[in-house]
Design a protein around this motif. Structure first.
Motif, PDB file in Angstrom:
ATOM      1  N   THR A  86      -6.070   3.085  -7.941  1.00  0.00           N
ATOM      2  CA  THR A  86      -6.670   4.394  -8.218  1.00  0.00           C
ATOM      3  C   THR A  86      -7.009   5.091  -6.909  1.00  0.00           C
ATOM      4  N   PRO A  87      -7.008   6.414  -6.907  1.00  0.00           N
ATOM      5  CA  PRO A  87      -7.404   7.141  -5.700  1.00  0.00           C
ATOM      6  C   PRO A  87      -8.812   6.774  -5.228  1.00  0.00           C
ATOM      7  N   ALA A  88      -9.726   6.535  -6.154  1.00  0.00           N
ATOM      8  CA  ALA A  88     -11.091   6.164  -5.772  1.00  0.00           C
ATOM      9  C   ALA A  88     -11.113   4.830  -5.027  1.00  0.00           C
ATOM     10  N   LEU A 100      -3.206   8.315  -1.563  1.00  0.00           N
ATOM     11  CA  LEU A 100      -3.792   8.487  -2.884  1.00  0.00           C
ATOM     12  C   LEU A 100      -2.782   8.407  -4.017  1.00  0.00           C
ATOM     13  N   SER A 101      -1.516   8.507  -3.731  1.00  0.00           N
ATOM     14  CA  SER A 101      -0.484   8.327  -4.752  1.00  0.00           C
ATOM     15  C   SER A 101       0.189   6.989  -4.494  1.00  0.00           C
ATOM     16  N   ASP A 102       0.316   6.172  -5.538  1.00  0.00           N
ATOM     17  CA  ASP A 102       0.991   4.896  -5.317  1.00  0.00           C
ATOM     18  C   ASP A 102       2.430   4.918  -5.842  1.00  0.00           C
ATOM     19  N   ASP A 103       2.991   6.111  -5.963  1.00  0.00           N
ATOM     20  CA  ASP A 103       4.389   6.280  -6.303  1.00  0.00           C
ATOM     21  C   ASP A 103       5.250   5.773  -5.142  1.00  0.00           C
ATOM     22  N   ASP A 131       1.284   0.980  10.942  1.00  0.00           N
ATOM     23  CA  ASP A 131       1.470  -0.345  11.535  1.00  0.00           C
ATOM     24  C   ASP A 131       1.166  -1.448  10.536  1.00  0.00           C
ATOM     25  N   LEU A 132       0.336  -1.120   9.541  1.00  0.00           N
ATOM     26  CA  LEU A 132      -0.079  -2.095   8.540  1.00  0.00           C
ATOM     27  C   LEU A 132      -0.255  -1.365   7.209  1.00  0.00           C
ATOM     28  N   LEU A 133       0.281  -1.958   6.156  1.00  0.00           N
ATOM     29  CA  LEU A 133       0.176  -1.383   4.820  1.00  0.00           C
ATOM     30  C   LEU A 133      -0.459  -2.399   3.889  1.00  0.00           C
ATOM     31  N   LEU A 134      -1.548  -1.996   3.240  1.00  0.00           N
ATOM     32  CA  LEU A 134      -2.190  -2.800   2.197  1.00  0.00           C
ATOM     33  C   LEU A 134      -1.831  -2.187   0.855  1.00  0.00           C
ATOM     34  N   LEU A 135      -1.201  -2.956  -0.007  1.00  0.00           N
ATOM     35  CA  LEU A 135      -0.832  -2.488  -1.336  1.00  0.00           C
ATOM     36  C   LEU A 135      -1.526  -3.338  -2.384  1.00  0.00           C
ATOM     37  N   GLU A 136      -2.160  -2.686  -3.335  1.00  0.00           N
ATOM     38  CA  GLU A 136      -2.800  -3.421  -4.423  1.00  0.00           C
ATOM     39  C   GLU A 136      -1.800  -3.617  -5.557  1.00  0.00           C
ATOM     40  N   LEU A 137      -1.877  -4.784  -6.164  1.00  0.00           N
ATOM     41  CA  LEU A 137      -1.051  -5.099  -7.328  1.00  0.00           C
ATOM     42  C   LEU A 137      -1.861  -4.877  -8.593  1.00  0.00           C
ATOM     43  N   ASP A 138      -1.167  -4.623  -9.698  1.00  0.00           N
ATOM     44  CA  ASP A 138      -1.818  -4.469 -10.994  1.00  0.00           C
ATOM     45  C   ASP A 138      -1.023  -5.295 -11.998  1.00  0.00           C
ATOM     46  N   PHE A 139      -1.662  -6.313 -12.549  1.00  0.00           N
ATOM     47  CA  PHE A 139      -0.981  -7.197 -13.493  1.00  0.00           C
ATOM     48  C   PHE A 139      -1.332  -6.876 -14.942  1.00  0.00           C
ATOM     49  N   SER A 140      -1.844  -5.690 -15.183  1.00  0.00           N
ATOM     50  CA  SER A 140      -2.161  -5.293 -16.554  1.00  0.00           C
ATOM     51  C   SER A 140      -0.888  -5.246 -17.386  1.00  0.00           C
ATOM     52  N   ASN A 141      -1.025  -5.480 -18.685  1.00  0.00           N
ATOM     53  CA  ASN A 141       0.133  -5.405 -19.584  1.00  0.00           C
ATOM     54  C   ASN A 141       0.737  -4.011 -19.547  1.00  0.00           C
ATOM     55  N   GLY A 142       2.054  -3.971 -19.415  1.00  0.00           N
ATOM     56  CA  GLY A 142       2.766  -2.702 -19.441  1.00  0.00           C
ATOM     57  C   GLY A 142       2.802  -1.956 -18.123  1.00  0.00           C
ATOM     58  N   VAL A 143       2.277  -2.532 -17.055  1.00  0.00           N
ATOM     59  CA  VAL A 143       2.264  -1.864 -15.743  1.00  0.00           C
ATOM     60  C   VAL A 143       3.253  -2.593 -14.842  1.00  0.00           C
ATOM     61  N   GLU A 144       4.530  -2.296 -15.017  1.00  0.00           N
ATOM     62  CA  GLU A 144       5.566  -2.994 -14.264  1.00  0.00           C
ATOM     63  C   GLU A 144       5.779  -2.425 -12.872  1.00  0.00           C
ATOM     64  N   ASP A 145       5.437  -1.150 -12.662  1.00  0.00           N
ATOM     65  CA  ASP A 145       5.717  -0.542 -11.366  1.00  0.00           C
ATOM     66  C   ASP A 145       4.705  -0.929 -10.291  1.00  0.00           C
ATOM     67  N   LYS A 146       3.755  -1.783 -10.615  1.00  0.00           N
ATOM     68  CA  LYS A 146       2.763  -2.223  -9.630  1.00  0.00           C
ATOM     69  C   LYS A 146       2.701  -3.743  -9.559  1.00  0.00           C
ATOM     70  N   ASP A 147       3.772  -4.400  -9.985  1.00  0.00           N
ATOM     71  CA  ASP A 147       3.855  -5.847  -9.966  1.00  0.00           C
ATOM     72  C   ASP A 147       4.454  -6.292  -8.621  1.00  0.00           C
ATOM     73  N   VAL A 148       4.591  -7.590  -8.442  1.00  0.00           N
ATOM     74  CA  VAL A 148       5.045  -8.146  -7.165  1.00  0.00           C
ATOM     75  C   VAL A 148       6.404  -7.576  -6.756  1.00  0.00           C
TER      76      VAL A 148
END
Length: 159
Positions: free
Chosen positions: A29-31, A52-55, A69-86
């Motif tokens: 989330t942007p927050a 703020l956009s994780d597209d 130089d460094l990118l931190l990406l959060e994963l989301d393993f919620s059901n139906g959220v495939e675009d934020k998986d590993v």
């Protein structure tokens, strides 16, 4: 009036201060992204920025534009959220590294998904990402990642 801030070139030559890594955070989330960027700023040792956009395209474009130089990406393993998986986050990592070969990429994921550990380990083994954190990201771990990134930057500037 310009909505975009002017970027100053980094200091160079004798007496120039150590160049701090550009740490980019992209959370679900942007927050949370804003909180992560603030936390990085308070932690010190980097120049933080939040995406703020994780597209996929937005993350790749902004990392490239900011010369991350460094990118931190959060994963989301919620059901139906495939675009934020590993695998989808590794796709982003691969594209960012194609454009910025020295950018270090780390994945942050919530605790409670042991079935994802094998995929995370494989991503590190294949060098798609530099590492990951399951659960709360400790300040010590982030400082280690920032230190490793700073070493990469120092090696790059020594060439």
């Amino acid at each position: 009036m310009s909505f975009f801030r002017k970027r100053e070139p980094p200091a160079s030559g004798p007496g120039a201060e150590q160049v701090l890594p550009r740490a980019v955070a992209c959370f679900i989330t942007p927050a949370m992204t804003r909180r992560a960027a603030d936390w990085l700023g308070n932690l010190g040792g980097c120049r933080p920025l939040g995406i703020l956009s994780d597209d996929y395209d937005d993350v790749v474009w902004q990392c490239t534009a900011e010369r991350a130089d460094l990118l931190l990406l959060e994963l989301d393993f919620s059901n139906g959220v495939e675009d934020k998986d590993v695998s989808s986050r590794c796709d982003i990592a691969v594209e960012v590294r194609r454009k910025l070969p020295d950018c270090r990429v780390y994945l942050i994921c919530e605790d409670g998904h042991p079935e994802k550990l094998a995929a995370l380990e494989k991503a590190v083994e294949l060098k798609l990402i530099d590492g990951y954190c399951i659960g709360d990201l400790a300040a010590e771990q982030m400082r280690t990642w920032l230190s490793e990134t700073a070493e990469t930057i120092s090696g790059r500037s020594a060439r």
